[in-house]
Design a protein around this motif. Sequence first.
Motif, PDB file in Angstrom:
ATOM      1  N   SER A  18       0.548  -0.977   0.701  1.00  0.00           N
ATOM      2  CA  SER A  18      -0.211   0.293   0.319  1.00  0.00           C
ATOM      3  C   SER A  18       0.598   1.234   0.002  1.00  0.00           C
ATOM      4  CB  SER A  18      -0.761  -0.036   0.930  1.00  0.00           C
ATOM      5  OG  SER A  18       0.141  -0.224   2.659  1.00  0.00           O
ATOM      6  N   LYS A  19       2.280   1.222   0.344  1.00  0.00           N
ATOM      7  CA  LYS A  19       2.810   2.495   0.184  1.00  0.00           C
ATOM      8  C   LYS A  19       3.157   2.852  -1.294  1.00  0.00           C
ATOM      9  CE  LYS A  19       8.046   0.880  -1.232  1.00  0.00           C
ATOM     10  NZ  LYS A  19       9.167   1.107  -1.556  1.00  0.00           N
ATOM     11  N   LYS A  20       3.478   4.114  -0.926  1.00  0.00           N
ATOM     12  CA  LYS A  20       4.187   4.761  -2.613  1.00  0.00           C
ATOM     13  C   LYS A  20       5.510   4.879  -2.920  1.00  0.00           C
ATOM     14  CE  LYS A  20       0.243   8.673  -2.105  1.00  0.00           C
ATOM     15  NZ  LYS A  20      -0.021   9.688  -1.785  1.00  0.00           N
ATOM     16  N   TYR A  21       5.517   4.622  -4.391  1.00  0.00           N
ATOM     17  CA  TYR A  21       7.296   4.744  -4.742  1.00  0.00           C
ATOM     18  C   TYR A  21       7.838   5.197  -5.139  1.00  0.00           C
ATOM     19  CZ  TYR A  21       4.814  -0.260  -3.927  1.00  0.00           C
ATOM     20  OH  TYR A  21       4.426  -1.842  -3.943  1.00  0.00           O
ATOM     21  N   SER A  22       9.095   5.229  -4.884  1.00  0.00           N
ATOM     22  CA  SER A  22       9.814   5.384  -5.677  1.00  0.00           C
ATOM     23  C   SER A  22       9.969   5.695  -7.437  1.00  0.00           C
ATOM     24  CB  SER A  22      11.722   6.166  -5.541  1.00  0.00           C
ATOM     25  OG  SER A  22      12.010   4.283  -5.902  1.00  0.00           O
ATOM     26  N   LEU A  23      10.492   6.900  -8.054  1.00  0.00           N
ATOM     27  CA  LEU A  23      10.549   6.564  -9.785  1.00  0.00           C
ATOM     28  C   LEU A  23      10.774   4.873  -9.792  1.00  0.00           C
ATOM     29  CD1 LEU A  23       9.144   7.087 -12.406  1.00  0.00           C
ATOM     30  CD2 LEU A  23      10.981   8.531 -12.541  1.00  0.00           C
ATOM     31  N   GLU A  24      12.312   5.063  -9.469  1.00  0.00           N
ATOM     32  CA  GLU A  24      12.874   3.823  -9.496  1.00  0.00           C
ATOM     33  C   GLU A  24      12.435   2.764  -8.984  1.00  0.00           C
ATOM     34  OE1 GLU A  24      14.110   6.567  -7.991  1.00  0.00           O
ATOM     35  OE2 GLU A  24      15.354   7.388  -9.863  1.00  0.00           O
ATOM     36  N   GLU A  25      11.748   2.635  -7.901  1.00  0.00           N
ATOM     37  CA  GLU A  25      11.200   0.974  -7.815  1.00  0.00           C
ATOM     38  C   GLU A  25      10.224   0.553  -8.416  1.00  0.00           C
ATOM     39  OE1 GLU A  25      11.532   0.969  -2.763  1.00  0.00           O
ATOM     40  OE2 GLU A  25      10.263   2.518  -3.265  1.00  0.00           O
ATOM     41  N   ALA A  26       8.682   2.084  -8.788  1.00  0.00           N
ATOM     42  CA  ALA A  26       7.941   1.578  -9.297  1.00  0.00           C
ATOM     43  C   ALA A  26       8.376   1.138 -10.459  1.00  0.00           C
ATOM     44  CB  ALA A  26       7.282   3.139  -9.490  1.00  0.00           C
ATOM     45  N   LEU A  27       9.470   1.697 -11.183  1.00  0.00           N
ATOM     46  CA  LEU A  27       9.521   1.131 -13.196  1.00  0.00           C
ATOM     47  C   LEU A  27      10.075  -0.558 -13.080  1.00  0.00           C
ATOM     48  CD1 LEU A  27      11.311   4.025 -14.906  1.00  0.00           C
ATOM     49  CD2 LEU A  27       8.993   3.137 -15.140  1.00  0.00           C
ATOM     50  N   ILE A  42       3.662   1.720 -21.535  1.00  0.00           N
ATOM     51  CA  ILE A  42       4.275   1.699 -19.824  1.00  0.00           C
ATOM     52  C   ILE A  42       3.044   3.415 -19.864  1.00  0.00           C
ATOM     53  CG2 ILE A  42       5.861   2.754 -17.822  1.00  0.00           C
ATOM     54  CD1 ILE A  42       6.468  -0.111 -18.484  1.00  0.00           C
ATOM     55  N   ASP A  43       2.420   3.554 -19.090  1.00  0.00           N
ATOM     56  CA  ASP A  43       2.192   4.578 -18.746  1.00  0.00           C
ATOM     57  C   ASP A  43       1.815   5.871 -18.088  1.00  0.00           C
ATOM     58  OD1 ASP A  43       0.952   3.682 -20.832  1.00  0.00           O
ATOM     59  OD2 ASP A  43      -0.766   2.368 -20.632  1.00  0.00           O
ATOM     60  N   ILE A  44       1.873   6.636 -18.066  1.00  0.00           N
ATOM     61  CA  ILE A  44       2.213   7.715 -16.397  1.00  0.00           C
ATOM     62  C   ILE A  44       0.755   8.257 -16.724  1.00  0.00           C
ATOM     63  CG2 ILE A  44       2.859   9.532 -17.621  1.00  0.00           C
ATOM     64  CD1 ILE A  44       4.612   9.453 -14.955  1.00  0.00           C
ATOM     65  N   HIS A 181      15.360   0.478 -18.138  1.00  0.00           N
ATOM     66  CA  HIS A 181      15.261   1.642 -17.217  1.00  0.00           C
ATOM     67  C   HIS A 181      15.511   2.263 -17.453  1.00  0.00           C
ATOM     68  CE1 HIS A 181      14.157   1.421 -12.709  1.00  0.00           C
ATOM     69  NE2 HIS A 181      15.691   2.087 -12.807  1.00  0.00           N
ATOM     70  N   GLN A 182      16.668   2.957 -17.711  1.00  0.00           N
ATOM     71  CA  GLN A 182      17.205   4.141 -18.334  1.00  0.00           C
ATOM     72  C   GLN A 182      16.286   4.978 -18.980  1.00  0.00           C
ATOM     73  OE1 GLN A 182      20.029   5.934 -16.096  1.00  0.00           O
ATOM     74  NE2 GLN A 182      18.858   7.465 -17.270  1.00  0.00           N
ATOM     75  N   TYR A 183      16.022   4.275 -20.190  1.00  0.00           N
ATOM     76  CA  TYR A 183      15.176   5.185 -20.978  1.00  0.00           C
ATOM     77  C   TYR A 183      13.972   5.017 -20.397  1.00  0.00           C
ATOM     78  CZ  TYR A 183      18.368   3.689 -24.837  1.00  0.00           C
ATOM     79  OH  TYR A 183      19.452   3.331 -26.065  1.00  0.00           O
ATOM     80  N   LEU A 184      13.207   4.557 -19.902  1.00  0.00           N
ATOM     81  CA  LEU A 184      11.967   4.853 -19.206  1.00  0.00           C
ATOM     82  C   LEU A 184      12.092   5.905 -17.582  1.00  0.00           C
ATOM     83  CD1 LEU A 184      11.114   1.626 -18.964  1.00  0.00           C
ATOM     84  CD2 LEU A 184       9.863   3.229 -20.366  1.00  0.00           C
ATOM     85  N   LEU A 185      12.859   5.971 -17.190  1.00  0.00           N
ATOM     86  CA  LEU A 185      13.514   6.790 -16.257  1.00  0.00           C
ATOM     87  C   LEU A 185      13.671   8.537 -16.926  1.00  0.00           C
ATOM     88  CD1 LEU A 185      16.087   5.439 -14.173  1.00  0.00           C
ATOM     89  CD2 LEU A 185      14.123   7.070 -13.490  1.00  0.00           C
ATOM     90  N   ASP A 186      14.754   8.738 -18.394  1.00  0.00           N
ATOM     91  CA  ASP A 186      14.526   9.875 -18.728  1.00  0.00           C
ATOM     92  C   ASP A 186      13.441  10.064 -19.614  1.00  0.00           C
ATOM     93  OD1 ASP A 186      17.372   9.587 -18.481  1.00  0.00           O
ATOM     94  OD2 ASP A 186      18.093   9.122 -20.121  1.00  0.00           O
ATOM     95  N   ASN A 187      12.253   9.478 -20.047  1.00  0.00           N
ATOM     96  CA  ASN A 187      11.421   9.306 -20.935  1.00  0.00           C
ATOM     97  C   ASN A 187      10.310  10.498 -19.555  1.00  0.00           C
ATOM     98  OD1 ASN A 187      11.884   8.873 -23.527  1.00  0.00           O
ATOM     99  ND2 ASN A 187      10.757   7.161 -23.422  1.00  0.00           N
TER     100      ASN A 187
END
Length: 231
Positions: A18-27, A42-44, A181-187
């Motif tokens: 039920s926690k909120k995730y950091s972007l890295e964890e969520a990816l 992958i949608d935001i 992972h890096q491509y998604l982070l940058d996008n």
Amino acid sequence: MSKKLTKNKKKIIEKISSKKYSLEEALFLVKEISFVKFDASIDISVHLGIDIRLPNQMVKGTVTLPYGTGKNVCILALVPKDKESEAKKAGADYVGLSYIDKIKSGWTDIDIIIATPSVMNQLGTIGKILGPKGLMPNPKMETVSINPEKSIKEIKSGKITFKADRYGIVHASVGRVSFSHQYLLDNIKEFMRTIIRNKPSASKGSYIKSIYLSSTMSYGLPLDLKSFVKK
């Protein structure tokens, strides 16, 4: 089939807390809980603190994702005869004003329409078809262009449009499960920078209410705003 689906759902539920995730964890997690047999999107989804009933609080615009969405965007170029060859070379899938009649007959198998200002007066008759589908060319979304060739190339290389829906939520595809992972982070970082830059001056209080990350047919993961918005 239903047993497999139940198994997959069980796996997903076990992994999600039920926690909120950091972007890295969520990816990392959003890839783990994607069980479809194709390269899922992958949608935001970003819920904004805006009042969309007020024109001065509407959030919409364009952003060029460094690594694109992984989707082949189907473009119709409504341009005069002398611009048709350029539009084809730039990568438009369909070109020419003859498609106006096709649209009148109900054809809308396209993702984006690029038009020159000179042809906009011919689109009035199909406005009621294009408007509800979000296909009507718009100068603010840079889909009405005096340089259609440039616009088409930009869209094919990763430029996307975004617009808050009636609930004040902006939805966008930011890549594929197969992306690194890096491509998604940058996008995602580039997308969020653009959303933040587009904050209406009339918007008061908290601008970013919540952010969720998901893949096609998967659960949405809530992101930790504090850790994310600082980036």
